[in-house]
Design a protein around this motif. Structure first.
Motif, short mmCIF file in Angstrom:
data_model
loop_
_atom_site.label_atom_id
_atom_site.label_comp_id
_atom_site.label_asym_id
_atom_site.label_seq_id
_atom_site.Cartn_x
_atom_site.Cartn_y
_atom_site.Cartn_z
N UNK A 146 0.85 -1.19 0.00
CA UNK A 146 0.00 0.00 0.00
C UNK A 146 0.89 1.24 0.00
N UNK A 147 0.53 2.23 -0.82
CA UNK A 147 1.37 3.42 -0.91
C UNK A 147 0.57 4.72 -0.73
N UNK A 148 0.06 5.29 -1.85
CA UNK A 148 -0.55 6.62 -1.81
C UNK A 148 -2.08 6.56 -1.82
N UNK A 149 -2.69 7.70 -1.54
CA UNK A 149 -4.14 7.87 -1.71
C UNK A 149 -4.38 8.48 -3.09
N UNK A 150 -5.23 7.86 -3.86
CA UNK A 150 -5.54 8.37 -5.20
C UNK A 150 -7.05 8.50 -5.36
#
Length: 256
Positions: A146-150
């Motif tokens: 899991x990385x960024x909010x898009x």
């Protein structure tokens, strides 16, 4: 399904009324002109199968509009990776509601889509499920980060979503999606999106609200990254099986 050809109404023709002069007319031999064969139990028992027309009413599901109407013999289908969030990450998601400039809802059933929402014909279901099961058995388990909010908006511009972008370093996720696309092509079904952005949608709202949400994406990503740094166990998803939902029936296929 072979049983579908049994769903017919048989009518006797006018020849029923004719008989030889040497034979007596027997009322017990008259065939009912509207004899209807019963639907096979194997079809009636299949979860998610309905044989009555369904009229869509957006008010029944929070104002959401379906991409395609219900039609007899057509089943909404999705291939995906099921995801169960931790209590802490779910709490973080709910806390984001206070930061948003729009009204919406947190999504309860989380997943990573591996296909569009498809329309599968009833008589394709059995072979499609078997083919997908065989396909999945050829892939090893893999890890997603899991990385960024898009931000995402559906093609009809009727709903906007916030999602957590998912990254797979070894390329297994993309190879799996390509294999699923090849299977879909055999049924003349649309492939996944060209510009794939694997993600877990956790929030939705009605309408196209991209303009309002775009400006707060950096702060949401910063908040997520801070949370993941403090809760490393929530950063990775270990994928061991793939799911497929057809109508109301769910299938799970283990990876090798």
């Amino acid at each position: 399904m072979a049983g579908l050809h049994l769903i017919k109404t048989y009518s006797s023709d006018s020849d029923e009324d004719k008989h030889d002069d040497d034979e007596k007319h027997d009322d017990s031999k008259i065939v009912n002109k509207q004899t209807r064969l019963a639907l096979p139990a194997s079809i009636l028992s299949l979860k998610g199968v309905t044989h009555e027309e369904v009229i869509d009413n957006p008010s029944d599901h929070d104002g959401r509009i379906r991409s395609f109407k219900h039609e007899r013999g057509n089943w909404a289908t999705l291939v995906y990776i099921d995801y169960t969030t931790s209590d802490c990450l779910h709490t973080w998601m709910k806390s984001m509601l206070n930061e948003l400039p729009v009204q919406g809802e947190i999504i309860s059933n989380l997943h990573i889509s591996l296909s569009r929402t498809l329309v599968l014909k009833f008589h394709w279901i059995e072979s499609f499920v078997e083919s997908l099961k065989l396909l999945c058995s050829g892939f090893h388990p893999f890890v997603v980060q899991l990385t960024d909010v898009k931000m995402y908006c559906n093609e009809e511009k009727t709903r906007t979503f916030l999602g957590i972008y998912c990254q797979n370093e070894d390329g297994t996720l993309k190879h799996l999606t390509d294999a699923i696309d090849c299977l879909l092509a055999e049924y003349q079904l649309p492939s996944f999106y060209e510009d794939i952005s694997y993600h877990i949608s956790f929030f939705w709202c009605l309408g196209d609200k991209q303009t309002y949400l775009k400006k707060i994406l950096p702060s949401l990503t910063c908040s997520l990254n801070k949370y993941l740094a403090e809760n490393v166990e929530d950063t990775y998803i270990h994928v061991k099986e793939i799911q497929c939902k057809i109508g109301n029936k769910c299938y799970s296929f283990g990876l090798k």
